[in-house]
Design a protein around this motif. Sequence first.
Motif, PDB file in Angstrom:
ATOM      1  N   HIS A 104      18.451  36.979  -9.210  1.00 43.70           N
ATOM      2  CA  HIS A 104      17.574  36.452 -10.254  1.00 43.70           C
ATOM      3  C   HIS A 104      18.052  35.099 -10.773  1.00 43.70           C
ATOM      4  O   HIS A 104      19.105  34.998 -11.395  1.00 43.70           O
ATOM      5  CB  HIS A 104      17.480  37.434 -11.429  1.00 43.70           C
ATOM      6  N   ASP A 105      17.271  34.084 -10.481  1.00 46.87           N
ATOM      7  CA  ASP A 105      17.461  32.737 -11.043  1.00 46.87           C
ATOM      8  C   ASP A 105      18.868  32.197 -10.808  1.00 46.87           C
ATOM      9  O   ASP A 105      19.385  31.406 -11.604  1.00 46.87           O
ATOM     10  CB  ASP A 105      17.147  32.762 -12.538  1.00 46.87           C
ATOM     11  N   GLY A 106      19.516  32.635  -9.739  1.00 46.34           N
ATOM     12  CA  GLY A 106      20.864  32.163  -9.437  1.00 46.34           C
ATOM     13  C   GLY A 106      21.932  32.674 -10.376  1.00 46.34           C
ATOM     14  O   GLY A 106      23.093  32.264 -10.292  1.00 46.34           O
ATOM     15  N   ASP A 107      21.571  33.614 -11.266  1.00 49.98           N
ATOM     16  CA  ASP A 107      22.520  34.077 -12.283  1.00 49.98           C
ATOM     17  C   ASP A 107      23.281  35.326 -11.877  1.00 49.98           C
ATOM     18  O   ASP A 107      24.443  35.497 -12.241  1.00 49.98           O
ATOM     19  CB  ASP A 107      21.786  34.344 -13.598  1.00 49.98           C
ATOM     20  N   PHE A 108      22.650  36.219 -11.147  1.00 45.53           N
ATOM     21  CA  PHE A 108      23.305  37.468 -10.769  1.00 45.53           C
ATOM     22  C   PHE A 108      22.499  38.147  -9.670  1.00 45.53           C
ATOM     23  O   PHE A 108      21.358  37.784  -9.382  1.00 45.53           O
ATOM     24  CB  PHE A 108      23.444  38.422 -11.961  1.00 45.53           C
ATOM     25  N   TRP A 109      23.122  39.155  -9.047  1.00 45.05           N
ATOM     26  CA  TRP A 109      22.432  40.021  -8.093  1.00 45.05           C
ATOM     27  C   TRP A 109      22.380  41.427  -8.667  1.00 45.05           C
ATOM     28  O   TRP A 109      23.170  41.792  -9.533  1.00 45.05           O
ATOM     29  CB  TRP A 109      23.138  40.023  -6.737  1.00 45.05           C
ATOM     30  N   MET A 110      21.442  42.207  -8.184  1.00 44.36           N
ATOM     31  CA  MET A 110      21.271  43.567  -8.692  1.00 44.36           C
ATOM     32  C   MET A 110      20.631  44.433  -7.607  1.00 44.36           C
ATOM     33  O   MET A 110      20.153  43.919  -6.599  1.00 44.36           O
ATOM     34  CB  MET A 110      20.383  43.563  -9.948  1.00 44.36           C
ATOM     35  N   TYR A 111      20.669  45.738  -7.823  1.00 48.86           N
ATOM     36  CA  TYR A 111      19.965  46.622  -6.903  1.00 48.86           C
ATOM     37  C   TYR A 111      19.373  47.814  -7.640  1.00 48.86           C
ATOM     38  O   TYR A 111      19.830  48.202  -8.719  1.00 48.86           O
ATOM     39  CB  TYR A 111      20.865  47.106  -5.762  1.00 48.86           C
ATOM     40  N   VAL A 112      18.342  48.386  -7.021  1.00 50.02           N
ATOM     41  CA  VAL A 112      17.827  49.710  -7.365  1.00 50.02           C
ATOM     42  C   VAL A 112      17.865  50.509  -6.068  1.00 50.02           C
ATOM     43  O   VAL A 112      17.443  50.016  -5.016  1.00 50.02           O
ATOM     44  CB  VAL A 112      16.391  49.649  -7.921  1.00 50.02           C
ATOM     45  N   LEU A 113      18.397  51.725  -6.104  1.00 51.91           N
ATOM     46  CA  LEU A 113      18.528  52.554  -4.921  1.00 51.91           C
ATOM     47  C   LEU A 113      17.548  53.726  -5.002  1.00 51.91           C
ATOM     48  O   LEU A 113      17.522  54.461  -5.991  1.00 51.91           O
ATOM     49  CB  LEU A 113      19.957  53.087  -4.786  1.00 51.91           C
ATOM     50  N   TYR A 114      16.738  53.867  -3.938  1.00 50.58           N
ATOM     51  CA  TYR A 114      15.739  54.933  -3.877  1.00 50.58           C
ATOM     52  C   TYR A 114      16.105  55.940  -2.798  1.00 50.58           C
ATOM     53  O   TYR A 114      16.653  55.583  -1.755  1.00 50.58           O
ATOM     54  CB  TYR A 114      14.365  54.357  -3.516  1.00 50.58           C
ATOM     55  N   ASN A 115      15.784  57.201  -3.051  1.00 53.09           N
ATOM     56  CA  ASN A 115      15.868  58.230  -2.025  1.00 53.09           C
ATOM     57  C   ASN A 115      14.600  59.073  -2.110  1.00 53.09           C
ATOM     58  O   ASN A 115      14.268  59.607  -3.169  1.00 53.09           O
ATOM     59  CB  ASN A 115      17.105  59.115  -2.223  1.00 53.09           C
ATOM     60  N   ASN A 116      13.882  59.140  -0.978  1.00 51.22           N
ATOM     61  CA  ASN A 116      12.597  59.838  -0.936  1.00 51.22           C
ATOM     62  C   ASN A 116      11.676  59.380  -2.074  1.00 51.22           C
ATOM     63  O   ASN A 116      10.985  60.188  -2.699  1.00 51.22           O
ATOM     64  CB  ASN A 116      12.802  61.355  -0.981  1.00 51.22           C
ATOM     65  N   GLY A 117      11.700  58.086  -2.352  1.00 45.51           N
ATOM     66  CA  GLY A 117      10.784  57.505  -3.331  1.00 45.51           C
ATOM     67  C   GLY A 117      11.252  57.551  -4.764  1.00 45.51           C
ATOM     68  O   GLY A 117      10.593  56.990  -5.653  1.00 45.51           O
ATOM     69  N   GLN A 118      12.401  58.187  -5.028  1.00 47.98           N
ATOM     70  CA  GLN A 118      12.892  58.332  -6.396  1.00 47.98           C
ATOM     71  C   GLN A 118      14.149  57.482  -6.618  1.00 47.98           C
ATOM     72  O   GLN A 118      14.998  57.375  -5.727  1.00 47.98           O
ATOM     73  CB  GLN A 118      13.229  59.801  -6.697  1.00 47.98           C
ATOM     74  N   ILE A 119      14.271  56.901  -7.797  1.00 49.77           N
ATOM     75  CA  ILE A 119      15.465  56.123  -8.130  1.00 49.77           C
ATOM     76  C   ILE A 119      16.649  57.060  -8.312  1.00 49.77           C
ATOM     77  O   ILE A 119      16.583  58.012  -9.108  1.00 49.77           O
ATOM     78  CB  ILE A 119      15.250  55.299  -9.415  1.00 49.77           C
ATOM     79  N   ILE A 120      17.740  56.800  -7.575  1.00 49.27           N
ATOM     80  CA  ILE A 120      18.936  57.631  -7.715  1.00 49.27           C
ATOM     81  C   ILE A 120      20.132  56.837  -8.227  1.00 49.27           C
ATOM     82  O   ILE A 120      21.150  57.423  -8.599  1.00 49.27           O
ATOM     83  CB  ILE A 120      19.289  58.326  -6.389  1.00 49.27           C
ATOM     84  N   ASP A 121      20.035  55.509  -8.239  1.00 48.60           N
ATOM     85  CA  ASP A 121      21.121  54.691  -8.777  1.00 48.60           C
ATOM     86  C   ASP A 121      20.599  53.273  -8.971  1.00 48.60           C
ATOM     87  O   ASP A 121      19.606  52.873  -8.339  1.00 48.60           O
ATOM     88  CB  ASP A 121      22.327  54.682  -7.829  1.00 48.60           C
ATOM     89  N   GLN A 122      21.257  52.523  -9.864  1.00 48.33           N
ATOM     90  CA  GLN A 122      20.887  51.129 -10.068  1.00 48.33           C
ATOM     91  C   GLN A 122      22.061  50.370 -10.679  1.00 48.33           C
ATOM     92  O   GLN A 122      22.905  50.954 -11.358  1.00 48.33           O
ATOM     93  CB  GLN A 122      19.641  51.006 -10.948  1.00 48.33           C
ATOM     94  N   PHE A 123      22.084  49.070 -10.394  1.00 53.29           N
ATOM     95  CA  PHE A 123      23.187  48.239 -10.868  1.00 53.29           C
ATOM     96  C   PHE A 123      22.691  46.859 -11.271  1.00 53.29           C
ATOM     97  O   PHE A 123      21.887  46.246 -10.568  1.00 53.29           O
ATOM     98  CB  PHE A 123      24.250  48.080  -9.778  1.00 53.29           C
ATOM     99  N   ASN A 124      23.181  46.422 -12.408  1.00 54.67           N
ATOM    100  CA  ASN A 124      22.955  45.059 -12.897  1.00 54.67           C
ATOM    101  C   ASN A 124      24.224  44.647 -13.642  1.00 54.67           C
ATOM    102  O   ASN A 124      24.608  45.317 -14.606  1.00 54.67           O
ATOM    103  CB  ASN A 124      21.739  45.020 -13.835  1.00 54.67           C
ATOM    104  N   PRO A 125      24.914  43.579 -13.212  1.00 51.11           N
ATOM    105  CA  PRO A 125      26.169  43.202 -13.855  1.00 51.11           C
ATOM    106  C   PRO A 125      25.982  42.584 -15.241  1.00 51.11           C
ATOM    107  O   PRO A 125      26.951  42.425 -15.973  1.00 51.11           O
ATOM    108  CB  PRO A 125      26.758  42.179 -12.884  1.00 51.11           C
ATOM    109  N   ILE A 126      24.739  42.229 -15.578  1.00 50.80           N
ATOM    110  CA  ILE A 126      24.431  41.692 -16.907  1.00 50.80           C
ATOM    111  C   ILE A 126      23.228  42.470 -17.429  1.00 50.80           C
ATOM    112  O   ILE A 126      22.105  41.951 -17.517  1.00 50.80           O
ATOM    113  CB  ILE A 126      24.129  40.180 -16.865  1.00 50.80           C
ATOM    114  N   PRO A 127      23.401  43.730 -17.789  1.00 46.72           N
ATOM    115  CA  PRO A 127      22.257  44.593 -18.116  1.00 46.72           C
ATOM    116  C   PRO A 127      21.471  44.151 -19.348  1.00 46.72           C
ATOM    117  O   PRO A 127      20.298  44.503 -19.490  1.00 46.72           O
ATOM    118  CB  PRO A 127      22.894  45.966 -18.337  1.00 46.72           C
ATOM    119  N   ASP A 128      22.095  43.378 -20.221  1.00 46.17           N
ATOM    120  CA  ASP A 128      21.384  42.903 -21.411  1.00 46.17           C
ATOM    121  C   ASP A 128      20.887  41.472 -21.222  1.00 46.17           C
ATOM    122  O   ASP A 128      20.644  40.758 -22.199  1.00 46.17           O
ATOM    123  CB  ASP A 128      22.280  42.998 -22.642  1.00 46.17           C
TER     124      ASP A 128
END
Length: 228
Positions: free
Chosen positions: A88-112
């Motif tokens: 996002h905008d060169g500021d950080f990377w992030m992910y959302v992890l899906y299994n069978n269509g459902q979110i099972i984990d997510q990461f953002n190093p600057i959550p706020d």
Amino acid sequence: MGNFLALSSIIGKTKNEVITSLTNYAISVNGGLQEESNIDSSTDNCCIIDEENGNVSVFYPNGYSEWDDSSAYFSKELNATVFSFHIHDGDFWMYVLYNNGQIIDQFNPIPDYWDETISDEEMESWKGNANILAQYLKNVTPSDIDKYLVKWDLEEETEKAYSTDEYGQEEWQLIDFMNKLSLPYPVDFDGNPKGLTFKLWTKQLKLTTVKNKSNTTAIKNEKPWWKF
């Protein structure tokens, strides 16, 4: 303007399976997917699909905003584990992890990043969980990746998570992270596709005129086309 990138990485599926699923997704949102071997990577509708180590990554076109939707679609239709990656905008990377269509984990190093008043519960939800990732990825242990899953302090000097990494706490750390997980990154440093190229369009991402490699003049730049 900073750097905006979006990818999906599908675990344990073949390139052909992913191509079929992406075609189905595009049709479902009034779009399409068409293989275009001569497409220039700077074209707005250029989509790149690459397969390595039994996993597949989809590098989405400029302006594509449906990376989470298409990742969830892959996961459900293919009964697969799928990462939705975003820079996002060169500021950080992030992910959302899906299994069978459902979110099972997510990461953002600057959550706020977007809202400094978010709840502690919301902050906690974006911490990422190396134990969960290790359950779904072959030959990966939590200690291989847990140092990536930390909150960034932007006032501190950038450090590498592991000594073998190329990048520290910056957006391109995503490449180190994907390498650790044996996920292909479908573009080289010069902006050249490393896999098959397609035209991808949806109702939101309109189809534009394709630039043909044979009809364009290459301009050497110190930065890849995807790094502003």
